[in-house]
Design an enzyme around this catalytic site. Sequence first.
Site, PDB file in Angstrom:
ATOM      1  N   ASP A  96       0.997  -1.142  -0.061  1.00 22.31           N
ATOM      2  CA  ASP A  96       0.022   0.041   0.059  1.00 22.31           C
ATOM      3  C   ASP A  96       0.852   1.335   0.068  1.00 22.31           C
ATOM      4  O   ASP A  96       1.422   1.389   0.966  1.00 22.31           O
ATOM      5  CB  ASP A  96      -1.053   0.002   1.087  1.00 22.31           C
ATOM      6  CG  ASP A  96      -1.751   1.160   1.274  1.00 22.31           C
ATOM      7  OD1 ASP A  96      -1.713   2.189   0.337  1.00 22.31           O
ATOM      8  OD2 ASP A  96      -2.700   1.224   2.202  1.00 22.31           O
ATOM      9  N   VAL A  97       1.052   1.973  -1.029  1.00 23.03           N
ATOM     10  CA  VAL A  97       1.738   3.125  -1.173  1.00 23.03           C
ATOM     11  C   VAL A  97       1.535   4.300  -0.241  1.00 23.03           C
ATOM     12  O   VAL A  97       2.284   5.061  -0.114  1.00 23.03           O
ATOM     13  CB  VAL A  97       2.010   3.677  -2.770  1.00 23.03           C
ATOM     14  CG1 VAL A  97       2.539   2.665  -3.752  1.00 23.03           C
ATOM     15  CG2 VAL A  97       0.505   4.001  -3.174  1.00 23.03           C
ATOM     16  N   TYR A 130      -9.763  13.989  -6.103  1.00 22.75           N
ATOM     17  CA  TYR A 130      -8.845  13.454  -7.022  1.00 22.75           C
ATOM     18  C   TYR A 130      -8.085  14.663  -7.739  1.00 22.75           C
ATOM     19  O   TYR A 130      -6.577  14.436  -8.108  1.00 22.75           O
ATOM     20  CB  TYR A 130      -9.595  12.600  -8.232  1.00 22.75           C
ATOM     21  CG  TYR A 130      -8.834  12.037  -9.237  1.00 22.75           C
ATOM     22  CD1 TYR A 130      -8.105  10.904  -9.138  1.00 22.75           C
ATOM     23  CD2 TYR A 130      -8.835  12.800 -10.478  1.00 22.75           C
ATOM     24  CE1 TYR A 130      -7.410  10.029  -9.996  1.00 22.75           C
ATOM     25  CE2 TYR A 130      -8.065  12.047 -11.683  1.00 22.75           C
ATOM     26  CZ  TYR A 130      -7.465  10.933 -11.399  1.00 22.75           C
ATOM     27  OH  TYR A 130      -6.733  10.229 -12.504  1.00 22.75           O
ATOM     28  N   LYS A 190      -3.806  14.972  -7.551  1.00 29.67           N
ATOM     29  CA  LYS A 190      -3.113  14.866  -8.792  1.00 29.67           C
ATOM     30  C   LYS A 190      -2.337  16.138  -8.853  1.00 29.67           C
ATOM     31  O   LYS A 190      -1.225  16.212  -9.469  1.00 29.67           O
ATOM     32  CB  LYS A 190      -3.908  14.539 -10.042  1.00 29.67           C
ATOM     33  CG  LYS A 190      -4.484  13.073  -9.951  1.00 29.67           C
ATOM     34  CD  LYS A 190      -3.452  12.369 -10.164  1.00 29.67           C
ATOM     35  CE  LYS A 190      -3.776  10.732 -10.673  1.00 29.67           C
ATOM     36  NZ  LYS A 190      -2.581   9.653 -10.440  1.00 29.67           N
ATOM     37  N   THR A 194      -7.967   2.182 -19.840  1.00 29.18           N
ATOM     38  CA  THR A 194      -8.095   0.991 -19.124  1.00 29.18           C
ATOM     39  C   THR A 194      -9.011   0.709 -18.304  1.00 29.18           C
ATOM     40  O   THR A 194     -10.177   1.629 -18.334  1.00 29.18           O
ATOM     41  CB  THR A 194      -7.114   1.655 -18.010  1.00 29.18           C
ATOM     42  OG1 THR A 194      -7.373   2.585 -17.217  1.00 29.18           O
ATOM     43  CG2 THR A 194      -5.651   2.084 -18.618  1.00 29.18           C
TER      44      THR A 194
END
Lengths: 196, 240
Positions: free
Chosen positions: B57-58, B149, B153, B184
Amino acid sequence: MKLSANHAVLVGLPTDVDRATAQVLRAHGTRVTSSRSHADAPLRPAPDLFVIGSTEARPAAAFLDTDPQTWWADVEGRLSALFARVRAAGRDLVAGGGGRIVLVLDARGLAGAAGATADATVGAAAIALTKSLARELGPAHVAVNAAAVSGPPEAGFAEPTPHEIAETIAFLADPRLPSLTGQTLPCTGGTIRTRA
Amino acid sequence: MSTPGRDHDGSAPVAVVSGAAAGIGLACVRELRSQGWLVAGCDLRVGDAADLDAVVDVADPVAVARFVDRVTRELGPPTGVVSAAGYVEEIPLDAISPAAFRRMLGVHLGGLHHLTRATLPAMVARGGGAIVAVASELAIAGGEDAAHYVTAKGALLGLTRSLAAESASAGVLVNVVAPGPTDTAMLAAGTVWRDPAYLATLPTGALVRPEEIALTAAFLLSGRGALTGQVVSPNAGTVI
């Protein structure tokens, strides 16, 4: 998918960048015609890549001390030459079914520079041209991007070599990147970190 | 300027890729391996495409540090990093819970931060390396219903530019790839991104392919263009 363009035409680049770009593209298997070495060579096969320069070294000149007619003639002359080159390239590429254009423009068009209002004006105009052409020619499968060069020197940052600039041009020219269009990539060793 | 990935002794350079089990991260693993890198991949579920795959888990700095230690022992010290682990949620601003905000920041910004803290000192000591953060075109232009998000980012851009300025003299290059809508699994079927009417509005008329992001990340890791502090955005013309 092919890794590199079939036939690249280099127009109006500084001599050292022209030479390095030809070398890098040829190493990828691209035929290269440079206006600096064989201006009248027949363009066969049809070019699918044009690398077009718009930078010209000018001595620093304070805006308020510049003769208005000289300033205007300089900017108009350089932009007219760019317009002619880019229009010819765009027409050839659209007629040929697609390809890529890479403009090599003055990074001072992003950040400005004292004593370089003409260079910055031409650079900024070239950025706007890159963006609009990307939108206009995208549906015709022509990608348009720019490498912004000649940033201000700054302690702690290494100025890119002509070969490194050529590698950036070759990246922007990569036919495997259809989604990369309308982008201006500062190739100044990190001194310019804004985004056009 | 030195070529960051190449080891002085000629052995294969080592890269770490987070989010390696699927999508853009997986494409990066494949592209980097094809270009001669040894690649260590991590993800929340175990991948199988890298030279070393692990579950990490980063958002957890201790787990990231432990992972990088293992990579260094088993493959060698990483001179390349692609921070690609991430996820997206479409939630209007007033419905984003504090926990959802923290998790979003933890994975995207935390992921880059923790990977950088774990790898940068060795790169500086060796005199070269390269780090690539995968952001989004939304970090540049914003977007609806994903403020957490977009914030996370966007934060990557600020961290990257500062790391680039701070690390330039050490020969470490730090850049962002900001993909447009990419084909994706993260772009769910039935969403606007896959609507032909939306695609027709794009200058290129098509979604970005993950391989394009991988080629871009690999170019930035190679150091061939000596680029640093840049946001490179193959985005299908969504943000020009």
